[in-house]
Design a protein around this motif. Sequence first.
Motif, PDB file in Angstrom:
ATOM      1  N   LYS A 101     -15.125 -42.195  11.252  1.00  0.00           N
ATOM      2  CA  LYS A 101     -17.090 -41.620  11.403  1.00  0.00           C
ATOM      3  C   LYS A 101     -16.908 -41.843  10.283  1.00  0.00           C
ATOM      4  O   LYS A 101     -18.159 -42.504   9.677  1.00  0.00           O
ATOM      5  CB  LYS A 101     -16.427 -40.612  12.035  1.00  0.00           C
ATOM      6  N   TYR A 102     -16.884 -41.367   9.678  1.00  0.00           N
ATOM      7  CA  TYR A 102     -16.806 -41.098   8.085  1.00  0.00           C
ATOM      8  C   TYR A 102     -17.184 -42.633   7.388  1.00  0.00           C
ATOM      9  O   TYR A 102     -18.289 -42.971   6.215  1.00  0.00           O
ATOM     10  CB  TYR A 102     -16.161 -40.346   6.562  1.00  0.00           C
ATOM     11  N   ASN A 103     -16.207 -43.385   7.311  1.00  0.00           N
ATOM     12  CA  ASN A 103     -16.811 -45.108   6.697  1.00  0.00           C
ATOM     13  C   ASN A 103     -17.547 -45.483   7.723  1.00  0.00           C
ATOM     14  O   ASN A 103     -17.687 -46.616   6.902  1.00  0.00           O
ATOM     15  CB  ASN A 103     -15.242 -45.381   7.411  1.00  0.00           C
ATOM     16  N   TYR A 104     -17.695 -46.003   8.683  1.00  0.00           N
ATOM     17  CA  TYR A 104     -18.616 -46.386   9.822  1.00  0.00           C
ATOM     18  C   TYR A 104     -20.352 -45.774   9.155  1.00  0.00           C
ATOM     19  O   TYR A 104     -21.536 -46.653   8.232  1.00  0.00           O
ATOM     20  CB  TYR A 104     -18.870 -46.317  11.113  1.00  0.00           C
ATOM     21  N   ALA A 105     -20.232 -43.857   8.694  1.00  0.00           N
ATOM     22  CA  ALA A 105     -21.027 -43.560   8.117  1.00  0.00           C
ATOM     23  C   ALA A 105     -21.805 -44.365   6.570  1.00  0.00           C
ATOM     24  O   ALA A 105     -22.622 -44.923   6.131  1.00  0.00           O
ATOM     25  CB  ALA A 105     -21.653 -42.213   7.822  1.00  0.00           C
TER      26      ALA A 105
END
Length: 305
Positions: free
Chosen positions: A236-240
């Motif tokens: 989720k962090y990498n996507y954001a």
Amino acid sequence: MKCSIVDIHTHRPTGKALEPSFAGIHPWQAETRRIEEIVPRFGEVDLVGEIGLDYAGTVGREAQLRIFREQLDWAERLGKPVVLHCVKAFEAVMRELAPHALRAVIFHGFIGSSQQAAEAIKKGYYLSFGERTFRSPRTVEALRRTPVENLFAETDESDVPIEEIYRRIAQAKDLDPELLKCAIYRNYREIFELTSQQATYDGAKAEYEYQEKNFFRNKALHEKQLISDTEYEESKYNYAKAKSTFESSEANLAKAKRNLAYATITSPIDGVVISRAVEEGQTVAAGFETPTLFTIAADLTQMQV
């Protein structure tokens, strides 16, 4: 737009102009140097060069071709423009360039015919002219025929100031020196700003699309309790992060295109030019007695013979 003066290839930097840095193995050194010693420098400089072929010298052609091909491969891989040394080898150089998708190609110190210039320009390459240009009548003619969109100026190893080179080029092309300076500056920005922003955007877009797919795949797995909370939160962090980088690069690319467009003059009149009384690069004085420059037909379907 304030236009800076550009010296696209110089061995005597003064700091008074935009002077791109470069590194490469010259064709004269093809038999004594190896690609491994120069590759680390490529990441530190603006241009790969000067590289190319010199069939007027004594260095073996096979050695020249080998090192030229290796450096073209690296320039393409790293997204670096190339500055070329080409002496009595124009056709061979054009053949070697053909399979490559290079960021930009600049023939430094171009000495050649109008036909050769036209062939290079057709491929979207740039021609750079310097002090030696004016010793060759056929090269001066090639200069006159070269569109400003494909033109650069240089001092190379000459002690003639770049401002004087600009003055001579402007005189040969019957062009206002300030307009020439802005045209060359636009070419510089297109290579070193717009192309760079485009490459950044393409990379950010690819990373964003990858992280997006990875996130939604992990989200589905997390809902089924097939992966840990830590793995899900990381995706989720990498996507954001990838989304933010992509949006930023998209805005920067749009800004670069917008800034470059400020240097483009677009006619407010639509239609088809059926006659032209001026040549590209010619300066036309404004006034009440300004001659007819173009005859434009709004709709050819209404014309009668």
